[in-house]
Every structure is written in C-alpha cells, then in structure tokens.
Design a protein around this motif. Structure first.
Motif, PDB file in Angstrom:
ATOM      1  N   SER A  93      74.117 -29.012  -6.684  1.00 24.49           N
ATOM      2  CA  SER A  93      73.796 -28.552  -5.328  1.00 24.49           C
ATOM      3  C   SER A  93      75.054 -28.174  -4.550  1.00 24.49           C
ATOM      4  CB  SER A  93      73.012 -29.631  -4.571  1.00 24.49           C
ATOM      5  OG  SER A  93      73.732 -30.848  -4.515  1.00 24.49           O
ATOM      6  N   GLU A  94      76.152 -28.886  -4.757  1.00 23.55           N
ATOM      7  CA  GLU A  94      77.408 -28.545  -4.090  1.00 23.55           C
ATOM      8  C   GLU A  94      77.923 -27.186  -4.553  1.00 23.55           C
ATOM      9  OE1 GLU A  94      79.526 -32.882  -3.221  1.00 23.55           O
ATOM     10  OE2 GLU A  94      79.755 -31.926  -5.189  1.00 23.55           O
ATOM     11  N   GLY A 179      66.153 -33.581  -1.759  1.00 30.50           N
ATOM     12  CA  GLY A 179      65.595 -33.289  -0.440  1.00 30.50           C
ATOM     13  C   GLY A 179      66.590 -32.562   0.437  1.00 30.50           C
ATOM     14  N   GLU A 180      67.823 -33.033   0.406  1.00 32.85           N
ATOM     15  CA  GLU A 180      68.897 -32.407   1.174  1.00 32.85           C
ATOM     16  C   GLU A 180      69.109 -30.966   0.721  1.00 32.85           C
ATOM     17  OE1 GLU A 180      73.174 -33.593   0.560  1.00 32.85           O
ATOM     18  OE2 GLU A 180      72.833 -34.573   2.489  1.00 32.85           O
ATOM     19  N   PHE A 181      69.094 -30.774  -0.608  1.00 30.57           N
ATOM     20  CA  PHE A 181      69.348 -29.446  -1.157  1.00 30.57           C
ATOM     21  C   PHE A 181      68.244 -28.463  -0.793  1.00 30.57           C
ATOM     22  CE2 PHE A 181      68.386 -26.344  -4.480  1.00 30.57           C
ATOM     23  CZ  PHE A 181      69.547 -25.581  -4.446  1.00 30.57           C
ATOM     24  N   THR A 187      66.486 -23.116   4.244  1.00 25.13           N
ATOM     25  CA  THR A 187      67.042 -22.588   5.495  1.00 25.13           C
ATOM     26  C   THR A 187      67.928 -21.382   5.225  1.00 25.13           C
ATOM     27  OG1 THR A 187      67.012 -24.805   6.460  1.00 25.13           O
ATOM     28  CG2 THR A 187      68.393 -23.170   7.549  1.00 25.13           C
ATOM     29  N   GLN A 188      68.781 -21.484   4.208  1.00 21.27           N
ATOM     30  CA  GLN A 188      69.679 -20.371   3.881  1.00 21.27           C
ATOM     31  C   GLN A 188      68.892 -19.146   3.406  1.00 21.27           C
ATOM     32  OE1 GLN A 188      72.716 -19.715   4.389  1.00 21.27           O
ATOM     33  NE2 GLN A 188      73.759 -21.644   4.777  1.00 21.27           N
ATOM     34  N   ASN A 262      74.972 -31.198   4.259  1.00 26.02           N
ATOM     35  CA  ASN A 262      74.853 -32.413   5.076  1.00 26.02           C
ATOM     36  C   ASN A 262      74.595 -32.100   6.552  1.00 26.02           C
ATOM     37  OD1 ASN A 262      77.314 -31.325   5.667  1.00 26.02           O
ATOM     38  ND2 ASN A 262      78.524 -33.149   5.207  1.00 26.02           N
ATOM     39  N   ALA A 263      73.994 -30.939   6.817  1.00 27.69           N
ATOM     40  CA  ALA A 263      73.704 -30.547   8.196  1.00 27.69           C
ATOM     41  C   ALA A 263      72.683 -31.490   8.825  1.00 27.69           C
ATOM     42  CB  ALA A 263      73.184 -29.112   8.234  1.00 27.69           C
ATOM     43  N   GLU A 264      72.821 -31.700  10.115  1.00 24.99           N
ATOM     44  CA  GLU A 264      71.869 -32.521  10.862  1.00 24.99           C
ATOM     45  C   GLU A 264      70.524 -31.787  10.949  1.00 24.99           C
ATOM     46  OE1 GLU A 264      72.400 -35.527  12.019  1.00 24.99           O
ATOM     47  OE2 GLU A 264      74.525 -35.632  11.497  1.00 24.99           O
TER      48      GLU A 264
END
Length: 296
Positions: A93-94, A179-181, A187-188, A262-264
C-alpha cells in the motif's frame, strides 16, 4: 385512458426512447475507446511507470546493502527536504501511494482525456452525432462517463502493477492496513476522475489540443502546489484568514497531493466533497458550452 394518464404514458415512452439513445451513444463511445490506439498506448505507459518506483527503490536498497552507505543516504534525504530516497521495507500500500503521489497516473489521465475527447471534434464524428442525439449535452455526459471509467482502470492497473512489483522485489512485503488503503485509494480515484473532468471541460471550452494539454500537464507536474501556496499567502494578507488555511485543501489537485494513507477522516471527507462538487461543476460547464456553441 384519462388525459393525465395518457400524458404520463407518453412521457414514459419519450423517457424510454431518450434512455435508449443515451445507452446507444455510450456504447458508441466505449466502442471508440476500445478501437483507439491511445487507449492501449497510455495503458502500457501506465504499467511501465508503475514499475519504476519499486524498481528504483529496490536498486537503492541493493546499493545501500552493497556499499553499507545507509548513513550517507539518510544525509542525502535530509538535503533533499525529506524526500524518501531509501527504505529497506515497504508495504504494498505504501508503494501504491508513492506511485499515485508521484502524479504519474494523473499526467496520463490528462493526456488521454485531451486526445480522446478532441478526437471526435477533429474528425467530424461529433457533427454526425448531433442529428441523432439532438441534445448536445449527452455528448459531454457520455464522454465524461467513458473518461471516468478509463481513469479508474488506469488507477486499478497502476495499483496492481505497483503492488505486485513490490511483492516480487522486496522480501517480507505485507499489504498494510487494508481499510486505510481502500479509503485512500477510493478517495484518490474519485479525485483523479474529477481531474479528468476538469481537462474534459477545458477541451470543450477551447476546442483545441494544445491549451487543455498544457493545462493538464502543468497541473499534473505539481505546479498547482506553488500556485495554491502563493494564492494562500495573498489571501492571508488581504483578508483576516487563519494561518492554518491552505487553498489547496479545497482544490482537486491540492487534495491529490495532500491526501495520504494516514490522512484523518476529516481530510478524506473534505477531499471527497471537493471531488464530487468540482466534478459536477466541470461537467455542467462542459454541457453548457457545448449546447450554446456552434459545432464546426
């Protein structure tokens, strides 16, 4: 049937005919997408570019391991303003985030949109469709749908290639927080679609290849960050605005650069709202311009 019932039936029949025309127009545009050489050339370039980041970081990792110069690389990173030059362990993911934040896919989206939309204007294809569809805005809407679908395809292909290369090149690679990814990637993708509609709008407004291409390439090269920074400073001097305010947070390209893994949640929501609102505006303007302007 009573008059009101007859009117409703006729209206339903007209709506069905219009829906059929729209579906047929969409099929024609997707057929044009499938037959266009640009579709496959851009896709191949996206695959190649998505391989570059994992390959580059693997090469850097190999050089550091061979020379034992990790300290020197760290010093170079500090001199480069904190840009990630070396990392011994990556999650898939990074690496996908690195690929997206590098704006490679965004650049290809800009180039494809201009070529695809302008293609029907340059060869007279658009004039043949006007008599069939009657309402010109359907041309804009159908092209917007096709461009959006292709943008999402580019995003997915780029992510799969980048993640796959990371698994192959780096030992012990994990996927990361799923989930974060997916929140980040969704969004992207939405932001990239909105950007493609921005380029589409400029293509319909200018009816040229050069101007929207220059605008798209300039924005996808990161020049927007400089513009938003200067505009923010000017606004803060003119009006009583908080120091934490940044104009780029309310633009499409500003959020593409700003939103990370790691966006809020508040940043994700703002980015999604920005993408949706601007997407509607871009398509609406494109429709208005096409309806009012004579076709050549």
């Amino acid at each position: 049937l009573p008059p009101c019932g007859l009117d409703m039936l006729l209206k339903t029949m007209v709506d069905l005919q219009e829906a059929k025309k729209m579906l047929k127009l969409l099929n024609m545009e997707f057929f044009r997408l499938k037959k266009s050489k640009c579709t496959y050339v851009i896709l191949i370039i996206a695959i190649v570019l998505s391989l570059l980041n994992p390959a580059m970081y693997k090469l850097m990792d190999t050089l550091v391991t061979a020379t034992g110069s990790e300290t020197e690389i760290s010093e170079m990173q500090e001199e480069a303003g904190g840009i990630q030059l070396f990392k011994s362990h990556w999650t898939a993911s990074e690496m996908v985030m690195q690929n997206i934040s590098g704006l490679n896919i965004l650049l290809l989206v800009a180039i494809f949109t201009v070529i695809f939309v302008n293609g029907e204007m340059k060869n007279g294809y658009i004039k043949n469709l006007v008599g069939y569809i009657y309402k010109r805005r359907r041309l804009v809407i159908s092209n917007a749908i096709v461009v959006a679908v292709y943008t999402i395809i580019l995003m997915i292909v780029g992510a799969l290639v980048s993640a796959g290369a990371t698994y192959l090149l780096f030992d012990g690679t994990t996927f990361g927080d799923a989930g974060e990814f997916f929140g980040y990637f969704g969004t992207q993708s939405l932001l990239h679609v909105s950007f493609s509609l921005l380029v589409l709008m400029f293509t319909y407004i200018t009816r040229s290849t050069a101007i929207p291409m220059v605008i798209g390439i300039a924005l996808s090269s990161g020049i927007g960050t400089l513009i938003y920074g200067l505009a923010t400073m000017a606004l803060q001097k003119i009006a009583d605005i908080s120091d934490s305010f940044y104009l780029g947070n309310y633009t499409v390209t500003g959020n593409i650069v700003g939103v990370s893994l790691n966006a809020e949640s508040s940043d994700i929501i703002r980015a999604v709202v920005t993408a949706v609102v601007f997407a509607v505006v871009f398509v609406t303007v494109g429709c208005f311009v096409t309806e009012k302007r004579d076709l050549k």
